[in-house]
Design a protein around this motif. Sequence first.
Motif, PDB file in Angstrom:
ATOM      1  N   PRO A  88      64.586   4.578  -5.999  1.00  9.02           N
ATOM      2  CA  PRO A  88      64.718   3.221  -5.474  1.00  9.02           C
ATOM      3  C   PRO A  88      63.394   2.454  -5.419  1.00  9.02           C
ATOM      4  N   LEU A  89      62.312   3.109  -4.995  1.00  8.45           N
ATOM      5  CA  LEU A  89      61.008   2.461  -4.858  1.00  8.45           C
ATOM      6  C   LEU A  89      59.952   3.384  -5.453  1.00  8.45           C
ATOM      7  N   PRO A  90      59.728   3.301  -6.746  1.00  2.77           N
ATOM      8  CA  PRO A  90      58.846   4.269  -7.416  1.00  2.77           C
ATOM      9  C   PRO A  90      57.423   4.290  -6.847  1.00  2.77           C
ATOM     10  N   SER A  91      56.857   3.127  -6.532  1.00  8.12           N
ATOM     11  CA  SER A  91      55.474   3.103  -6.035  1.00  8.12           C
ATOM     12  C   SER A  91      55.361   3.821  -4.702  1.00  8.12           C
ATOM     13  N   ALA A  92      56.308   3.550  -3.804  1.00 10.99           N
ATOM     14  CA  ALA A  92      56.285   4.216  -2.503  1.00 10.99           C
ATOM     15  C   ALA A  92      56.466   5.724  -2.674  1.00 10.99           C
ATOM     16  N   ARG A  93      57.374   6.129  -3.589  1.00 11.14           N
ATOM     17  CA  ARG A  93      57.575   7.551  -3.815  1.00 11.14           C
ATOM     18  C   ARG A  93      56.333   8.195  -4.399  1.00 11.14           C
ATOM     19  N   ALA A  94      55.642   7.489  -5.314  1.00 11.71           N
ATOM     20  CA  ALA A  94      54.418   8.031  -5.907  1.00 11.71           C
ATOM     21  C   ALA A  94      53.343   8.216  -4.848  1.00 11.71           C
ATOM     22  N   TYR A  95      53.241   7.242  -3.951  1.00 10.42           N
ATOM     23  CA  TYR A  95      52.233   7.359  -2.890  1.00 10.42           C
ATOM     24  C   TYR A  95      52.522   8.572  -2.000  1.00 10.42           C
ATOM     25  N   ILE A  96      53.792   8.727  -1.598  1.00 10.92           N
ATOM     26  CA  ILE A  96      54.167   9.870  -0.761  1.00 10.92           C
ATOM     27  C   ILE A  96      53.874  11.176  -1.491  1.00 10.92           C
ATOM     28  N   THR A  97      54.151  11.212  -2.780  1.00  8.80           N
ATOM     29  CA  THR A  97      53.908  12.426  -3.569  1.00  8.80           C
ATOM     30  C   THR A  97      52.426  12.770  -3.606  1.00  8.80           C
ATOM     31  N   LEU A  98      51.574  11.769  -3.781  1.00  3.33           N
ATOM     32  CA  LEU A  98      50.129  12.022  -3.774  1.00  3.33           C
ATOM     33  C   LEU A  98      49.679  12.589  -2.434  1.00  3.33           C
ATOM     34  N   ARG A  99      50.246  12.098  -1.379  1.00  2.51           N
ATOM     35  CA  ARG A  99      49.876  12.615  -0.055  1.00  2.51           C
ATOM     36  C   ARG A  99      50.357  14.056   0.121  1.00  2.51           C
ATOM     37  N   ARG A 100      51.546  14.367  -0.404  1.00  7.92           N
ATOM     38  CA  ARG A 100      52.057  15.723  -0.277  1.00  7.92           C
ATOM     39  C   ARG A 100      51.251  16.710  -1.111  1.00  7.92           C
ATOM     40  N   VAL A 101      50.634  16.241  -2.191  1.00  5.44           N
ATOM     41  CA  VAL A 101      49.812  17.127  -3.017  1.00  5.44           C
ATOM     42  C   VAL A 101      48.693  17.730  -2.191  1.00  5.44           C
ATOM     43  N   ARG A 102      48.209  16.987  -1.206  1.00  5.25           N
ATOM     44  CA  ARG A 102      47.107  17.498  -0.380  1.00  5.25           C
ATOM     45  C   ARG A 102      47.526  18.700   0.458  1.00  5.25           C
ATOM     46  N   ASP A 103      48.849  18.887   0.616  1.00  6.57           N
ATOM     47  CA  ASP A 103      49.308  20.081   1.324  1.00  6.57           C
ATOM     48  C   ASP A 103      49.015  21.347   0.529  1.00  6.57           C
ATOM     49  N   LEU A 104      48.822  21.199  -0.784  1.00  2.44           N
ATOM     50  CA  LEU A 104      48.504  22.352  -1.628  1.00  2.44           C
ATOM     51  C   LEU A 104      47.041  22.746  -1.523  1.00  2.44           C
ATOM     52  N   GLY A 105      46.193  21.783  -1.236  1.00  2.00           N
ATOM     53  CA  GLY A 105      44.750  22.034  -1.202  1.00  2.00           C
ATOM     54  C   GLY A 105      43.990  20.723  -1.266  1.00  2.00           C
ATOM     55  N   GLU A 106      43.253  20.503  -2.370  1.00  2.00           N
ATOM     56  CA  GLU A 106      42.424  19.302  -2.507  1.00  2.00           C
ATOM     57  C   GLU A 106      42.844  18.518  -3.750  1.00  2.00           C
ATOM     58  N   LEU A 107      43.134  17.238  -3.524  1.00  3.85           N
ATOM     59  CA  LEU A 107      43.395  16.343  -4.644  1.00  3.85           C
ATOM     60  C   LEU A 107      42.046  15.796  -5.110  1.00  3.85           C
TER      61      LEU A 107
END
Length: 677
Positions: free
Chosen positions: A165-184
């Motif tokens: 529905p909102l690709p930009s918002a989803r992309a932003y959330i995904t980038l933030r979740r990547v930090r749960d893995l370690g370091e972006l």
Amino acid sequence: MDMSKYVKMYVSESQDRLQRMDGLLLALEQDGAERGAIDTLFREAHSIKGMSASMGYEELAKVSHRMEDFLEQYRGGKGTLERGGVDLLFEGVDLLRRAVEEIAAGSVPTLKSDEYLAKMATLILKVAPAASAPAGPAAAEPARRGPSLGRQQFAVDLRIAADAPLPSARAYITLRRVRDLGELIRSAPTVEQVQAGQFSGGLSMLVATAKSAAEVQAFLASLPDVASVVVRPAGSEAALDPPEAVPSPVRGQPSTGPRPADPPVRPQPASAQPAPSVPPPPPAAAASASGSSAVSRRAVTMMRVDTRLLDDLMDQVGELMTANGSLVELSQAIDSPRLHESAGRVEGLVKALQQHAMKLRMMPLEMIADRFPRAVRDLARKHGKEVNFEVLGKETELDRAILEELPDPILHILRNAIDHGIEPSEERVRKGKPPVGTIRLEASKERESVVIRVTDDGRGIDPAVLRRVALDRGVVARDQIETMPDADVMMLITLPGFSTAKEVTDVSGRGVGMDVVRGAVESLRGSLLIDSVVDRGTTFTLKLPLTLVVVAVLLVAIDEELYALPVSAVEQILEIRADEIQHAQGQDVIARDGALLPLVTLRHLLGAPVVPPPASRLVVVCEMRGRLIGLAVDRFVGYREAVVKPLDRALKGVRGFAGVTILGDGSTVLILDLNTL
């Protein structure tokens, strides 16, 4: 697959979760950084999203999905949830609740999520920097550095689903979740570019993590709206490919292939929602599925039961009690010790069964009380007032049939307290009161009754004003109003059309609220009492029976006719001599504990033939319309446990009778309702 059989479960589960979300949001309105409330609220939104998607309610899934996205930014103590965010979450809860109510009514939900999704996406991008609280641009896009101790670097190519529905918002959330893995380490486009809307569907990232490539792959593929993920060990190249050049297969299609030198983990298309063909699992099943296989299996101790089955069970138990009464009475006429013993044992078993059946019908006040804080909050904000709402005794139990009828009268009382009782903050300060008003809902068990009190510390009710309004409107005569006790004057506000409001609002002022309250309470065989002190506040007291199905009664007689008085209304039984009866204010009274009680004859109330008064009278001191009276009867018969049967249709509208019960000999006895007699 036919999903209709799961609708009741879905509605019940969703209503419970939405009610809990209301309470959590009220807590976050007071403390936006409360980590436990944020995490729990996130899980509730996540559960509703999954259930809605499973049932095929896509619009509900989208709304709860976006609420989940917004809350994700604050999990783990990341920032403070501001009031604007709480308001928008409340709006989402209201949208979901209305849709669930439509589903419960058998209708197709009319919810359209586009407007709400747009508002939520705007807020997500607006509050993102504050929620994540980065130290600066360098924190978001640190320069490339060597591998940290125990970490390895992976190049990740990820594509957001084309139908998100909102690709930009989803992309932003995904980038933030990547930090749960370690370091972006870096991304293309950058976080700032994604926030600015510069996103074309793909993300290329360089990630440093202690996890394996398979674990990174599985984590990212599980994120909502992720269509495909390609993970490979980072090479010596310093630059990331732009997103257009990244092999990014769309949802459901295979990858075009990674570089031969660096074999990637096989891409796995990810679904944002469960397949509609899978029924929503019960909470216990979901919990066990996510747990370890080593966890021991526990027996199920709770289950949902259709309330109609409980009602049918109680009806059958009532019939069994009536039959048992006949058995006991017949056995007493037969000289057989063994028969008496067997009849007594059956009677004990029937009573035990009746008690267990009654427990199944009992529910705590908490089942309805949790909806009131939200209502008070919304009403107070509409009137520009500050109110602290307290609920005490939520564990107090009542019969389900009574509990289901209480929300409306209690809401009427709360509206009255906010509209008429609680003053604006400025007025309260001038009176020397705290600027924030207090409304308290308190429940407790007293003997065979439950007492619910709603108290506010507002303006109170002035009896002089009520007397003047009653005279102006011709409600009572002048000589009657002057001698009327203040307690009776207070009850004038429960008359149809009686109101002291100077103007009509959408909350009150039409003179129907307290009339509705009194009617509802009396229909439940309860009583309403109003106590007030000017500038100190008002207390509404609702006294209700524990149950409407089986009641303890005192059997009394007028001539040869038997009547039943609920024991919950009986205070004392007296024998009064004729010379102890006094006359005051035009009626007979008796003295009890230093107070004068009106003496009323049941014979007169029922319209029975008048007979000469005896030398002494048998009197039941009981409660009628919130005050004690003496009720004179011809004789006492004894106590019984009575199964209440509804009145025949021809007698349904007759006031003064709560129902009928059947004695062991098969005779019927009317149960009196003193509040309407």
